[in-house]
Design a protein around this motif. Structure first.
Motif, PDB file in Angstrom:
ATOM      1  N   MET A 118       0.826  -1.201   0.000  1.00 49.22           N
ATOM      2  CA  MET A 118       0.000   0.000   0.000  1.00 49.22           C
ATOM      3  C   MET A 118       0.865   1.258   0.000  1.00 49.22           C
ATOM      4  N   THR A 125       1.084   4.215  -2.916  1.00 48.41           N
ATOM      5  CA  THR A 125       0.965   5.647  -2.621  1.00 48.41           C
ATOM      6  C   THR A 125       2.138   6.421  -3.197  1.00 48.41           C
ATOM      7  N   ASP A 169      -6.179  -2.044  -6.426  1.00 48.66           N
ATOM      8  CA  ASP A 169      -5.886  -1.117  -5.329  1.00 48.66           C
ATOM      9  C   ASP A 169      -4.696  -0.221  -5.664  1.00 48.66           C
ATOM     10  N   ALA A 226      -5.061   3.990  -5.972  1.00 53.70           N
ATOM     11  CA  ALA A 226      -4.206   4.964  -5.280  1.00 53.70           C
ATOM     12  C   ALA A 226      -3.851   6.111  -6.220  1.00 53.70           C
TER      13      ALA A 226
END
Length: 204
Positions: free
Chosen positions: A34, A38, A62, A66
């Protein structure tokens, strides 16, 4: 400028860390993944994407979301951008695969898995399909998977299959940039966004 495609590999998952074949198994990003997504989003936003599409698997979607949040673009989903299917190999480590299928391990072809030529064809076709929606100076970000992207890039560039292994893999949340020229697509950058490091992927 011409149409461009940024081929973005998803962030890290637990199975990446454990060197397990993921394939179509829907493994989520881990905490590191994650954070990687980002960081990649903050860098790729500077390229001003005009269209974002991802695999339907969570780890890629996912990663794309982002970026979508930063540049305020919706993310389209395309099942043809999935990773290479690994059949009975999915969830197993390389050591387990080598022990059970020594002959197939050498060629990295699962007996009930998806052939590399089929992966290359479907991924390249998907990239062409989405690129056709771009304006002349548009930029498409394709969030997908290590083997799927490498094989799709090779097919899009028109490389003969015997030379596909010449193109190295992509690290987690690293990307390649393709540009459409008068004679077709060409590779501008490969495995960008990170310093050279070992690549843990379903790719060989």
């Amino acid at each position: 400028m011409s149409k461009r495609i940024v081929c973005l590999r998803h962030g890290q998952t637990l199975w990446n860390v454990e060197h397990r074949f993921q394939g179509h198994t829907d493994i989520p990003l881990d905490e590191t993944g994650m954070a990687q997504a980002t960081r990649a989003a903050s860098l790729l936003a500077a390229l001003r994407p005009t269209l974002i599409v991802s695999s339907d698997l969570r780890r890629a979607n996912d990663t794309a979301l982002a970026l979508g949040r930063v540049v305020r673009l919706d993310v389209s989903v395309d099942k043809d951008l999935r990773e290479r299917g690994g059949g009975a190999w999915e969830g197993l480590t390389r050591e387990e695969i080598a022990a059970r299928w020594p002959r197939e391990y050498v060629s990295w072809e699962a007996p009930d898995g998806e052939p590399v030529t089929e992966v290359a064809t479907r991924v390249a076709a998907a990239m062409r399909r989405w690129a056709d929606q771009l304006d002349d100076n548009g930029l498409l970000v394709v969030a997908s998977h290590g083997a799927a992207l490498r094989l799709g890039i090779c097919e899009l560039l028109g490389l003969p299959e015997e030379h596909w292994s010449a193109l190295g893999g992509l690290g987690n949340c690293s990307w390649s940039v393709l540009e459409q020229g008068r004679r077709g697509w060409r590779l501008l950058e490969h495995n960008a966004g990170t310093l050279p490091e070992p690549v843990s992927s379903d790719d060989n």
